[in-house]
Every structure is written in structure tokens, then in C-alpha cells.
Design a protein around this motif. Structure first.
Motif, PDB file in Angstrom:
ATOM      1  N   SER A 366       8.637  -2.719  -0.264  1.00 38.70           N
ATOM      2  CA  SER A 366       8.822  -3.375  -1.563  1.00 38.70           C
ATOM      3  C   SER A 366       8.603  -2.423  -2.733  1.00 38.70           C
ATOM      4  O   SER A 366       8.901  -2.763  -3.878  1.00 38.70           O
ATOM      5  CB  SER A 366       7.831  -4.537  -1.712  1.00 38.70           C
ATOM      6  N   ARG A 367       8.034  -1.264  -2.427  1.00 41.28           N
ATOM      7  CA  ARG A 367       7.722  -0.314  -3.506  1.00 41.28           C
ATOM      8  C   ARG A 367       8.980   0.427  -3.931  1.00 41.28           C
ATOM      9  O   ARG A 367       9.788   0.819  -3.096  1.00 41.28           O
ATOM     10  CB  ARG A 367       6.681   0.707  -3.026  1.00 41.28           C
ATOM     11  N   GLY A 368       9.116   0.667  -5.211  1.00 39.19           N
ATOM     12  CA  GLY A 368      10.272   1.416  -5.693  1.00 39.19           C
ATOM     13  C   GLY A 368      10.548   1.049  -7.133  1.00 39.19           C
ATOM     14  O   GLY A 368       9.708   0.460  -7.815  1.00 39.19           O
ATOM     15  N   ASN A 369      11.738   1.407  -7.553  1.00 36.99           N
ATOM     16  CA  ASN A 369      12.133   1.214  -8.945  1.00 36.99           C
ATOM     17  C   ASN A 369      11.974  -0.217  -9.444  1.00 36.99           C
ATOM     18  O   ASN A 369      11.488  -0.454 -10.537  1.00 36.99           O
ATOM     19  CB  ASN A 369      13.595   1.623  -9.059  1.00 36.99           C
ATOM     20  N   SER A 370      12.410  -1.193  -8.622  1.00 38.28           N
ATOM     21  CA  SER A 370      12.340  -2.590  -9.064  1.00 38.28           C
ATOM     22  C   SER A 370      10.892  -3.016  -9.271  1.00 38.28           C
ATOM     23  O   SER A 370      10.536  -3.541 -10.330  1.00 38.28           O
ATOM     24  CB  SER A 370      13.002  -3.514  -8.035  1.00 38.28           C
ATOM     25  N   MET A 371      10.063  -2.801  -8.246  1.00 38.57           N
ATOM     26  CA  MET A 371       8.673  -3.255  -8.343  1.00 38.57           C
ATOM     27  C   MET A 371       7.942  -2.568  -9.499  1.00 38.57           C
ATOM     28  O   MET A 371       7.055  -3.163 -10.119  1.00 38.57           O
ATOM     29  CB  MET A 371       7.956  -3.002  -7.007  1.00 38.57           C
ATOM     30  N   ASN A 372       8.323  -1.338  -9.797  1.00 39.64           N
ATOM     31  CA  ASN A 372       7.687  -0.626 -10.923  1.00 39.64           C
ATOM     32  C   ASN A 372       7.884  -1.356 -12.246  1.00 39.64           C
ATOM     33  O   ASN A 372       7.100  -1.188 -13.167  1.00 39.64           O
ATOM     34  CB  ASN A 372       8.253   0.792 -11.070  1.00 39.64           C
ATOM     35  N   GLY A 373       8.963  -2.150 -12.335  1.00 35.97           N
ATOM     36  CA  GLY A 373       9.221  -2.868 -13.580  1.00 35.97           C
ATOM     37  C   GLY A 373       8.492  -4.196 -13.672  1.00 35.97           C
ATOM     38  O   GLY A 373       8.546  -4.868 -14.711  1.00 35.97           O
ATOM     39  N   ASN A 374       7.827  -4.598 -12.583  1.00 35.22           N
ATOM     40  CA  ASN A 374       7.201  -5.933 -12.590  1.00 35.22           C
ATOM     41  C   ASN A 374       6.089  -6.011 -13.638  1.00 35.22           C
ATOM     42  O   ASN A 374       5.268  -5.101 -13.749  1.00 35.22           O
ATOM     43  CB  ASN A 374       6.623  -6.236 -11.198  1.00 35.22           C
ATOM     44  N   PRO A 375       6.044  -7.117 -14.403  1.00 33.45           N
ATOM     45  CA  PRO A 375       5.028  -7.206 -15.460  1.00 33.45           C
ATOM     46  C   PRO A 375       3.609  -7.127 -14.920  1.00 33.45           C
ATOM     47  O   PRO A 375       2.745  -6.511 -15.539  1.00 33.45           O
ATOM     48  CB  PRO A 375       5.278  -8.580 -16.092  1.00 33.45           C
ATOM     49  N   ARG A 376       3.350  -7.753 -13.771  1.00 35.66           N
ATOM     50  CA  ARG A 376       1.993  -7.703 -13.215  1.00 35.66           C
ATOM     51  C   ARG A 376       1.934  -6.630 -12.145  1.00 35.66           C
ATOM     52  O   ARG A 376       2.722  -6.625 -11.194  1.00 35.66           O
ATOM     53  CB  ARG A 376       1.629  -9.066 -12.613  1.00 35.66           C
ATOM     54  N   GLN A 377       1.017  -5.701 -12.307  1.00 34.47           N
ATOM     55  CA  GLN A 377       0.859  -4.632 -11.328  1.00 34.47           C
ATOM     56  C   GLN A 377       0.050  -5.148 -10.152  1.00 34.47           C
ATOM     57  O   GLN A 377      -1.006  -5.757 -10.334  1.00 34.47           O
ATOM     58  CB  GLN A 377       0.162  -3.427 -11.967  1.00 34.47           C
ATOM     59  N   LEU A 378       0.538  -4.908  -8.940  1.00 33.71           N
ATOM     60  CA  LEU A 378      -0.115  -5.427  -7.736  1.00 33.71           C
ATOM     61  C   LEU A 378      -0.428  -4.271  -6.798  1.00 33.71           C
ATOM     62  O   LEU A 378       0.440  -3.425  -6.559  1.00 33.71           O
ATOM     63  CB  LEU A 378       0.828  -6.387  -7.007  1.00 33.71           C
ATOM     64  N   ASP A 379      -1.669  -4.259  -6.250  1.00 35.30           N
ATOM     65  CA  ASP A 379      -1.917  -3.243  -5.227  1.00 35.30           C
ATOM     66  C   ASP A 379      -1.449  -3.790  -3.865  1.00 35.30           C
ATOM     67  O   ASP A 379      -1.064  -4.947  -3.753  1.00 35.30           O
ATOM     68  CB  ASP A 379      -3.385  -2.782  -5.224  1.00 35.30           C
ATOM     69  N   ASP A 380      -1.491  -2.921  -2.847  1.00 33.50           N
ATOM     70  CA  ASP A 380      -0.926  -3.310  -1.546  1.00 33.50           C
ATOM     71  C   ASP A 380      -1.612  -4.547  -0.965  1.00 33.50           C
ATOM     72  O   ASP A 380      -0.961  -5.413  -0.379  1.00 33.50           O
ATOM     73  CB  ASP A 380      -1.036  -2.142  -0.547  1.00 33.50           C
ATOM     74  N   ALA A 381      -2.942  -4.627  -1.145  1.00 30.93           N
ATOM     75  CA  ALA A 381      -3.675  -5.763  -0.572  1.00 30.93           C
ATOM     76  C   ALA A 381      -3.247  -7.068  -1.243  1.00 30.93           C
ATOM     77  O   ALA A 381      -3.032  -8.087  -0.574  1.00 30.93           O
ATOM     78  CB  ALA A 381      -5.180  -5.544  -0.741  1.00 30.93           C
ATOM     79  N   GLU A 382      -3.078  -7.026  -2.576  1.00 37.24           N
ATOM     80  CA  GLU A 382      -2.644  -8.233  -3.300  1.00 37.24           C
ATOM     81  C   GLU A 382      -1.236  -8.650  -2.864  1.00 37.24           C
ATOM     82  O   GLU A 382      -0.950  -9.816  -2.642  1.00 37.24           O
ATOM     83  CB  GLU A 382      -2.639  -7.972  -4.814  1.00 37.24           C
ATOM     84  N   LEU A 383      -0.373  -7.641  -2.756  1.00 33.32           N
ATOM     85  CA  LEU A 383       1.015  -7.919  -2.376  1.00 33.32           C
ATOM     86  C   LEU A 383       1.072  -8.532  -0.979  1.00 33.32           C
ATOM     87  O   LEU A 383       1.773  -9.523  -0.732  1.00 33.32           O
ATOM     88  CB  LEU A 383       1.814  -6.607  -2.442  1.00 33.32           C
ATOM     89  N   LYS A 384       0.264  -7.985  -0.062  1.00 32.98           N
ATOM     90  CA  LYS A 384       0.252  -8.508   1.314  1.00 32.98           C
ATOM     91  C   LYS A 384      -0.249  -9.956   1.323  1.00 32.98           C
ATOM     92  O   LYS A 384       0.313 -10.808   2.020  1.00 32.98           O
ATOM     93  CB  LYS A 384      -0.633  -7.621   2.195  1.00 32.98           C
ATOM     94  N   GLU A 385      -1.277 -10.208   0.545  1.00 35.07           N
ATOM     95  CA  GLU A 385      -1.841 -11.562   0.487  1.00 35.07           C
ATOM     96  C   GLU A 385      -0.794 -12.569  -0.022  1.00 35.07           C
ATOM     97  O   GLU A 385      -0.650 -13.667   0.514  1.00 35.07           O
ATOM     98  CB  GLU A 385      -3.049 -11.540  -0.460  1.00 35.07           C
ATOM     99  N   ILE A 386      -0.053 -12.165  -1.045  1.00 38.27           N
ATOM    100  CA  ILE A 386       0.978 -13.056  -1.626  1.00 38.27           C
ATOM    101  C   ILE A 386       2.053 -13.354  -0.581  1.00 38.27           C
ATOM    102  O   ILE A 386       2.468 -14.498  -0.399  1.00 38.27           O
ATOM    103  CB  ILE A 386       1.612 -12.393  -2.878  1.00 38.27           C
ATOM    104  N   LEU A 387       2.489 -12.310   0.130  1.00 36.40           N
ATOM    105  CA  LEU A 387       3.550 -12.507   1.133  1.00 36.40           C
ATOM    106  C   LEU A 387       3.038 -13.309   2.321  1.00 36.40           C
ATOM    107  O   LEU A 387       3.755 -14.159   2.879  1.00 36.40           O
ATOM    108  CB  LEU A 387       4.109 -11.158   1.589  1.00 36.40           C
ATOM    109  N   GLU A 388       1.784 -13.041   2.715  1.00 31.79           N
ATOM    110  CA  GLU A 388       1.189 -13.752   3.850  1.00 31.79           C
ATOM    111  C   GLU A 388       1.139 -15.261   3.556  1.00 31.79           C
ATOM    112  O   GLU A 388       1.406 -16.086   4.433  1.00 31.79           O
ATOM    113  CB  GLU A 388      -0.225 -13.225   4.076  1.00 31.79           C
ATOM    114  N   ALA A 389       0.843 -15.612   2.326  1.00 28.57           N
ATOM    115  CA  ALA A 389       0.750 -17.030   1.948  1.00 28.57           C
ATOM    116  C   ALA A 389       2.111 -17.716   2.027  1.00 28.57           C
ATOM    117  O   ALA A 389       2.190 -18.939   2.040  1.00 28.57           O
ATOM    118  CB  ALA A 389       0.177 -17.149   0.541  1.00 28.57           C
ATOM    119  N   ARG A 390       3.191 -16.912   2.031  1.00 34.90           N
ATOM    120  CA  ARG A 390       4.546 -17.485   2.062  1.00 34.90           C
ATOM    121  C   ARG A 390       5.191 -17.377   3.433  1.00 34.90           C
ATOM    122  O   ARG A 390       6.381 -17.616   3.572  1.00 34.90           O
ATOM    123  CB  ARG A 390       5.437 -16.757   1.046  1.00 34.90           C
ATOM    124  N   LEU A 391       4.430 -16.941   4.434  1.00 37.85           N
ATOM    125  CA  LEU A 391       5.032 -16.766   5.776  1.00 37.85           C
ATOM    126  C   LEU A 391       5.568 -18.078   6.330  1.00 37.85           C
ATOM    127  O   LEU A 391       5.012 -19.128   6.086  1.00 37.85           O
ATOM    128  CB  LEU A 391       3.986 -16.197   6.732  1.00 37.85           C
TER     129      LEU A 391
END
Ligand SMILES: [Zn+2]
Length: 391
Positions: A366-391
Motif C-alpha cells: 500500500s506504500r507509494g505515491n498515493s498513500m503519501n498523499g493521504n491526509p492522515r499519516q499512518l504507520d504500518d501497525a495502524e494500517l494493519k489494524e485498519i485492514l484487519e478490522a475489515r477482513l
């Protein structure tokens, strides 16, 4: 937001129902041979391509079908097309004609750039973050883009997204020189797009408009275009899915898609597009569907830091004049959630085949140009938690 920007757009945009009939005159301005990249079997089967080829011939332009593609382009697709163009000695008096969705247009854009930039041996050498870091320094072959799906807006952008196997990622070849010379948008070409594809590509356009508006790199012209695009597309996307022959709906969606391309190319994107790239690579989820699935998540994630811009979007598109910023932003997030439900967009990653053991790959991808533009900066642990909640 600071008033400090550049704005890049195709030099000639021709938009209108039935205006594909002007292809011959437009093509004459670009060259004598048209190397066509075709994206949809339907357009070949229903005679559309034959009609366009006849228009080219009448104008003294030789049509040559160079490639067809029905999935998102990979490194080998680009390299094969480049080899074919070189074999036929394609030069600056020839041009690429892309007819189709994002896949056909991106394949043509990438090949048009690599064929003239002989300091690289493969498109891979030019892809951001994975290749040799080579730059597109020579002007690509001229390009005429005819989008047919009303979604990606790639006809108006300076990059092409290409998939790699090793490492498994989607990356861009990017240069201001890669903006297509002529864009010909005939919304009538999209009447044959099936309902599910119409829904997904429509949600891609909406996601691009919203993410470019709330992006960290948001700029004034892209924001104005995004508002206009949302005003067109939000009331019409259901109608385009319900009745593919609806002229007002197809015009609105084709125009919104074009505006979304102009907007994202001059600002950026965010969370939904970041994760969508990873879903494309690891679960083979089509880009539009991946964006549609991730848009409600992106809105929920960014709601805390993007209340004001989301309220602005609500006020431009919904009857929320009586609400404060918090209420208006909530109304916008709810409205998009309902739209996704109405269009039968899945809500869980497992529904598109994601397995729990893929979460770390998804986070990395998910890391790259698009994610760099996201208003809220997320570290890997936060990002994993968000995706895990949507499994
Ligand atoms: Zn997109």
C-alpha cells in the motif's frame, strides 16, 4: 493550502456525444500511422473499431492494431509492444491510439515513452521505486487517447501504472512528457460497458475526485475540478449503472472521469488508492472495485483530520446548509457509504479473496505515491489494524 502550484493538462481535449466521428481530422494532426492499442473485445466485436479504422483510412492515416489488452498491463505487455513498435520503425511521424479503459491507455502511454527512451531496455528500468530509476527524457511518441469506460481518467495524467511480478507491486512510469497530446472523449462509446464495470469505474472516478480534494497535496485548480466532477457524478452514477444507454448519465460519468484525471495528476490521491494498488497485486482485485471497497474505509480513517474539506464537499453536493462542519462531514461520509451499498460493493476484504496471512503484504504494497498523499499519516501497525478490522 498554499497558492504555489503547476497545472499540467493535455493540450487538446475534445469531448462530446458522437464526436468519435472527428477521429480522422484529429489523427491527421498527429501522424501518418496509428498504432492502436485496444482494450475491450466488445468494441472490436460490435464494429466500433472497424468504423474508427475506416475514419482513419479516409483521412489518409494507416491504422495498425498493435496490441489488445483485457487486464491491467504488466511489464512484459509493455516490453512486447515496444519491441513491435521498434520492429515497425515507429517514429515521430507515427502515433499511438489507445481505445479502451485504463489498461489500454496505460499500456499505450508506457510503450510510447519507452520506445523513444532508448537508454532503458525495459519499462521496468523507468518504474518508480523498483527499477534503475531512469527518467523519461526524450519526448514519447505522440498519443491520442479515447477512453471508453468512464472511470480512470488516465487519458489526462502523466503516468502509467504497470504491474510487476518480482517484487509483486504496481508502480508508475511518470513524466510530464507522457500526457497524451489529444484526448477524444465520446461518452457514447461507454454505452456497451456492463453494469458492474460501470459501477466500479464510476466509483474509481468518485474516489479520485474525493481523494484529490482532501489530499495533502491538494491544489486550487484540482479542487475546483473535483467539486464540479462530484456534482456531476454523485447524482448520476446509479442511473449509469441502471440504464447504460442513458445519455445524461454516460455524459456525466465520462466528464467526471476526465476531471478526476486532471485533478489527481495535479495533486495526488490517498488511502483508498494506496490499498487498491496492493489489492490489485495480491488479490487480483480490479482497480475500480478495489477503490470502491476502500473508499468508505478511507473516509472513516481520514474523517478526524479532514473534517473541513469533507464538509466543503458535502456543502457542494448535498442539502446540508443547516449543518455545522462536523454534521456536514458526517453526512458526506454516510452518503458515500449508502452509495456503495446500493451499488453492491463488497464491504469486507475476505469477500474479494483476501486471506489473513496476506495482511503484511497488503500493508507493504500500500506504500507509494498515493498513500503519501493521504491526509492522515499512518504507520504500518495502524494500517494493519485498519485492514484487519475489515477482513
Ligand atoms: Zn483510480
Amino acid at each position: 493550502m498554499t497558492l504555489d502550484y503547476e497545472f499540467l493538462a493535455p493540450p487538446r481535449i475534445v469531448f462530446g456525444w458522437g464526436r468519435r466521428r472527428e477521429l480522422g481530422a484529429l489523427a491527421q494532426t498527429l501522424g501518418r500511422r496509428a498504432f492502436a492499442v485496444l482494450g475491450s473485445c466488445t468494441l472490436q466485436q460490435n464494429g466500433t473499431w472497424d468504423q474508427l479504422a475506416a475514419l482513419l483510412q479516409q483521412a489518409g492515416v494507416e491504422p495498425i492494431v498493435a496490441a489488445s489488452i483485457s487486464r491491467e498491463p504488466e511489464v512484459t505487455d509493455v516490453d512486447q509492444l515496444v519491441a513491435q513498435l521498434r520492429e515497425r520503425q515507429a517514429c515521430s511521424s507515427d502515433f499511438l491510439l489507445a481505445l479502451g479503459g485504463g489498461a489500454a491507455i496505460d499500456l499505450a502511454k508506457a510503450a510510447a515513452a519507452v520506445v523513444t527512451n532508448r537508454h532503458g531496455s525495459s519499462v521496468r528500468d523507468f518504474l518508480e521505486g523498483v527499477g534503475k530509476g531512469l527518467q523519461v527524457s526524450e519526448p514519447p511518441l505522440p498519443m491520442l487517447a479515447m477512453p471508453t469506460t468512464g472511470g480512470t481518467g488516465t487519458e489526462a495524467t502523466k503516468n502509467a501504472v504497470i504491474s510487476l511480478d518480482d517484487p509483486p507491486v504496481k508502480k508508475s512510469i511518470r513524466s510530464p512528457l507522457m500526457v497524451p497530446r489529444v484526448v477524444l472523449v465520446d461518452p457514447e462509446l461507454s454505452v456497451s460497458v456492463p453494469p458492474a464495470t460501470t459501477a466500479w469505474t464510476g466509483m474509481d472516478a468518485l474516489t479520485q475526485l474525493i481523494e484529490s480534494y482532501i489530499c495533502r497535496f491538494a491544489r486550487p485548480i484540482p479542487q475546483a475540478l473535483a467539486i464540479h466532477g462530484l456534482q456531476l457524478a454523485l447524482p448520476m452514477v446509479r442511473e449509469a449503472v441502471r440504464d447504460g444507454t442513458s445519455r445524461p448519465a454516460r455524459e456525466a460519468m465520462a466528464h467526471a472521469a476526465l476531471l478526476s484525471g486532471l485533478a489527481l495528476a495535479n495533486s495526488g490521491l490517498g488511502f483508498a488508492h494506496g490499498v487498491a494498488a496492493a489489492l490489485g497485486v495480491f488479490a487480483k482485485v480490479p482497480h475500480g472495485l478495489a477503490c470502491a471497497l476502500m473508499l468508505p474505509v478511507a473516509l472513516a480513517v481520514n474523517r478526524v483530520v479532514a473534517e473541513k474539506p469533507l464538509a466543503d464537499l458535502a456543502r457542494a453536493t448535498l442539502p446540508v446548509a443547516a449543518l455545522n462542519d462536523a454534521g456536514a462531514a458526517d453526512a458526506f461520509v454516510d452518503h458515500l457509504g449508502t452509495l456503495c451499498k446500493d451499488l453492491n460493493v463488497p464491504t469486507r476484504l475476505s469477500e474479494v479473496g483476501v486471506r489473513p496471512e496476506q495482511l503484511d503484504d497488503l500493508v507493504r504494497g500500500s506504500r507509494g505515491n498515493s498513500m503519501n498523499g493521504n491526509p492522515r499519516q499512518l504507520d504500518d501497525a495502524e494500517l494493519k489494524e485498519i485492514l484487519e478490522a475489515r477482513l
